[in-house]
Write a protein that holds these residues in place. Structure first.
Motif, mmCIF file in Angstrom:
data_model
loop_
_atom_site.group_PDB
_atom_site.id
_atom_site.type_symbol
_atom_site.label_atom_id
_atom_site.label_comp_id
_atom_site.label_asym_id
_atom_site.label_seq_id
_atom_site.Cartn_x
_atom_site.Cartn_y
_atom_site.Cartn_z
ATOM 1 N N SER A 109 46.489 28.661 38.823
ATOM 2 C CA SER A 109 46.744 28.617 40.260
ATOM 3 C C SER A 109 48.206 28.907 40.552
ATOM 4 N N ALA A 117 49.617 32.106 42.648
ATOM 5 C CA ALA A 117 50.474 31.918 43.821
ATOM 6 C C ALA A 117 51.763 32.719 43.656
ATOM 7 N N ASP A 125 44.957 32.980 47.434
ATOM 8 C CA ASP A 125 43.691 32.947 48.177
ATOM 9 C C ASP A 125 42.595 33.750 47.488
ATOM 10 N N LYS A 126 42.945 34.562 46.495
ATOM 11 C CA LYS A 126 41.942 35.382 45.813
ATOM 12 C C LYS A 126 41.398 34.720 44.553
ATOM 13 N N ASN A 140 37.683 35.029 43.695
ATOM 14 C CA ASN A 140 37.074 36.358 43.741
ATOM 15 C C ASN A 140 36.935 36.994 42.372
#
Lengths: 219, 261, 221
Positions: free
Chosen positions: B136, B140, B146-147, B150
């Motif tokens: 994470s 960032a 935010d992906k 995905n």
């Protein structure tokens, strides 16, 4: 010309039992041929040169022989070679396993090879060993490509079980043709035989289509 | 500060330690001589850019650096020790180098977060929570928090490459190797990747970058090596290479690119 | 265990006639199934809408029913309905054609659908008619793309001729069976048959592979 379709109903028990044998043969063959195929594929991919050559020779041999010939060969030659007296069912199973293992080995090998080298390199650049790269990166992706082909092989196998009828294995084709010989109801029995195969095979073919759509690989 | 002073400042800050040393490196593919004797030093905190025509050996040198390819002659030293030949030791060395590929090579069956966490999880044997935490943080850092959930197929080329950079960074390497990181990208997305790379450079990461992006090499590079036919024909600070090249080959190469400075 | 291969040499013409029938049946059914399959595929792709489900039913049915069943039905049951008598060879030819044409049709369809739509658009922009586009732009590319699959189908065709032995077509499998039974030397006879089939099949697949590699670039758009 009169047709007596009740013949089919009268012999339904024999036909159902025979269908059971067909399905059993299919399951049993795959249950053995999948692990064996994995082993042969592994030998071809990762073995030493002489081992690779033998495995490749095996695969190329059985992919270039008619299955019906392998069935006859197994029936006549296997007892002499191994000194065992195998039942027709076991012989038929052996022939089918030898044949399908070769196709499976090719499927597994091609599936693994279809994964781009860059994927393995990226995994190794992170510090993974070849084993780790295989397990975590190659196999998960290869499985997507392998499963639809395996399903297709399954359907072919289901149809090929009809060939062991030539050595009097009591699967569907043999039993249906026996009943035809006994009752002289040629059209009725042969059509019933075709219909039963169709009823079982059609959904399987559609399932393979679904699998190919579901596991379609977009690069 | 002018570029030369920036370079010297960087070298001074890092103590001038040689992270990678190439001496007379030779690599052959059958009859083809891919590297014909390469000498190059990469100091701590430096950004070294390898430029030159296709097939001149730049990518090959990079791939020899982390042992994806083996060399037939010469030496490669990493952090003072010769590059090991034994696979297990080589793997340990690879964990201290991060590599970013031209074709991104994200693992398509894993989410962005899982891709970045894969190295810490599988190679460094961190537990899932710790690996995800690192992942994470790295996502960032490259601007893609935010992906995280995905899959690669849902990301643009530039986004995939940034995830690939995050994946390499999650291993906390001492040097980052970039193999033509923007060559496969649409022009609009090249910028976002180069910005991440500049940010890394400003933070003091040691980087070896094979690239065709001359503007990037000029602005961010501390040392440029010009390759041709498996050899370095000229090397020096960007001001020298781009403004006052000393060899014919370098001038030819730059003029073919339409480089007018 | 000693082997006596004189049984082979003594009956060379007997076995040879079997090989000839195998080759003849393979080539003939290969050609007829190709032509029929092409027709079926074109019907499916460009024919009337109402025909499509019937074509799809035919193709999927042939994927479900074994070749053995098709051949046996064609030889024993079809004459009863149609009121004709046919030789085993003709029955085998018909049965193999009907069965294999379904696979051929699928190969053609996949090949045509794999040609990029941009190709048709470009041809339309030049002013070509639909027929011209199919004939001059799509088909040539599609044919190249179909080659590997057709090579595979040819291999299957040759292997399926051996099943025709069940309806007494005198091809190699049948001749081998007969000879093995009479001479009580199944090992020698069937080994010989295996060798012959392998020598026929192996070059076919390899040859198609090599030919495809040469011309593959013609099909890439």
């Amino acid at each position: 010309m009169t047709f007596d379709w009740s013949v089919v109903w009268q012999h339904r028990d024999a036909l159902i039992a025979a269908t059971g044998t067909t399905i059993l043969l299919t399951f049993a063959t795959m249950a053995i041929a999948v692990p064996c195929g994995i082993v042969v594929a592994a030998l071809r991919l990762y073995g030493w040169a002489p081992v690779r050559a033998i495995a490749t020779a095996y695969v190329e041999l059985f992919r270039n022989l008619p299955l019906i010939l392998v069935v006859y060969w197994a029936f006549y030659v296997l007892p002499i070679m191994t000194g065992l007296g195998l039942s027709p069912l076991a012989t038929g199973l052996a022939a089918l396993v030898l044949n399908v293992t070769a196709y499976n080995a090719e499927t597994f090998r091609a599936g693994i090879n279809s994964i781009r080298r860059g994927q393995v390199e990226a995994a190794m650049a992170l510090g993974m060993s070849r084993m780790q790269a295989l397990r975590r990166v190659v196999l998960p992706q290869a499985l997507r490509r392998i499963l639809p082909v395996l399903a297709s092989t399954w359907v072919s196998l289901f149809k090929d079980t009809s060939l062991v009828s030539v050595i009097a294995v009591t699967e569907l084709a043999y039993v249906a043709m026996q009943i035809r010989a006994q009752t002289f109801r040629v059209l009725e029995m042969l059509t019933a035989m075709a219909a039963i195969y169709w009823l079982l095979g059609y959904p399987q073919a559609k399932l393979v289509d679904w699998m190919q759509r579901r596991f379609a690989v977009t690069e | 500060m002018n570029p030369e002073s920036q370079t010297q400042a960087r070298r001074a800050k890092a103590g001038g330690a040689k992270i990678i040393r190439y001496r007379g490196v030779i690599k052959r593919y059958g009859d083809f001589q891919a590297l014909a004797g390469v000498d190059l030093d990469v100091h701590a905190g430096e950004v070294v850019c390898l430029i030159g025509p296709s097939g001149s050996g730049k990518s090959t040198l990079l791939r020899c650096t982390n042992g994806l390819e083996s060399i037939q002659g010469g030496d490669i030293e990493f952090e003072g020790a010769a590059l090991p030949r034994e696979e297990r030791e080589l793997r340990a060395v690879r964990t201290r180098m991060g590599m970013v590929f031209q074709s991104f090579e994200l693992f398509p069956h894993l989410t962005a977060l899982a891709n970045v966490a894969e190295g810490p999880r599988t190679v460094l044997a961190k537990d899932q929570a710790e690996a995800n935490r690192r992942a994470s943080a790295m996502l960032a850092k490259v601007g893609l928090a935010d992906k995280a959930p995905n899959y690669p197929s849902a990301l643009s080329g530039g986004q995939q490459q940034r995830v690939a950079i995050a994946r390499a960074l999650a291993m906390e390497p001492d040097v980052m190797l970039f193999d033509e990181p923007t060559s496969a990208l649409d022009p609009e997305t090249i910028g976002e990747v180069l910005n991440v790379m500049k940010q890394l450079a400003d933070e003091g990461m040691t980087m070896v970058v094979v690239t065709h992006e001359m503007t990037f090499a000029r602005r961010v590079g501390d040392w440029i090596a010009v390759f041709d036919s498996g050899r370095i024909v000229e090397q020096g600070p960007p001001a020298q290479i781009f403004d006052a090249p000393t060899t014919e080959r370098t001038r030819d190469f730059l003029s073919h690119l339409g480089w007018t400075g | 265990m000693d082997f006596d291969f004189s049984v082979i040499t003594d009956h060379l013409s007997f076995l040879g006639s079997g090989i000839a029938v195998t080759l003849l049946l393979s080539v003939l059914s290969g050609v007829t199934s190709l032509v029929a399959g092409l027709a079926v595929a074109l019907l499916r792709l460009y024919g009337p809408r109402w025909l499509r489900p019937l074509v799809i039913l035919y193709i999927d049915s042939m994927r479900a029913i074994p070749v053995l069943v098709v051949l046996v039905w064609t030889f024993f049951a079809l004459p009863i309905i149609a009121g004709v008598t046919m030789s085993p060879f003709v029955a085998a030819l018909i049965g193999l054609t009907v069965h294999l044409a379904a696979y051929a049709a699928e190969i053609v369809r996949a090949g045509v659908e794999s040609v990029r739509p941009g190709q048709s658009r470009a041809a339309l922009a030049l002013g070509m008619s639909q027929a011209q586009i199919v004939r001059r732009i799509i088909m040539p590319q599609a044919i190249v793309r179909m080659l590997p699959a057709f090579g595979s189908l040819l291999s299957i065709t040759i292997k399926d001729t051996a099943i025709a032995s069940v309806i007494a077509v005198l091809e190699l499998m049948r001749q081998s069976e007969t000879l093995a039974g009479q001479s009580f030397q199944p090992i020698e006879v069937f080994s010989f048959a295996m060798l012959v089939y392998f020598l026929i099949l192996f070059p076919v697949t390899r040859g198609v592979d090599m030919f495809y590699r040469r011309v593959a670039h013609l099909g890439r758009s």
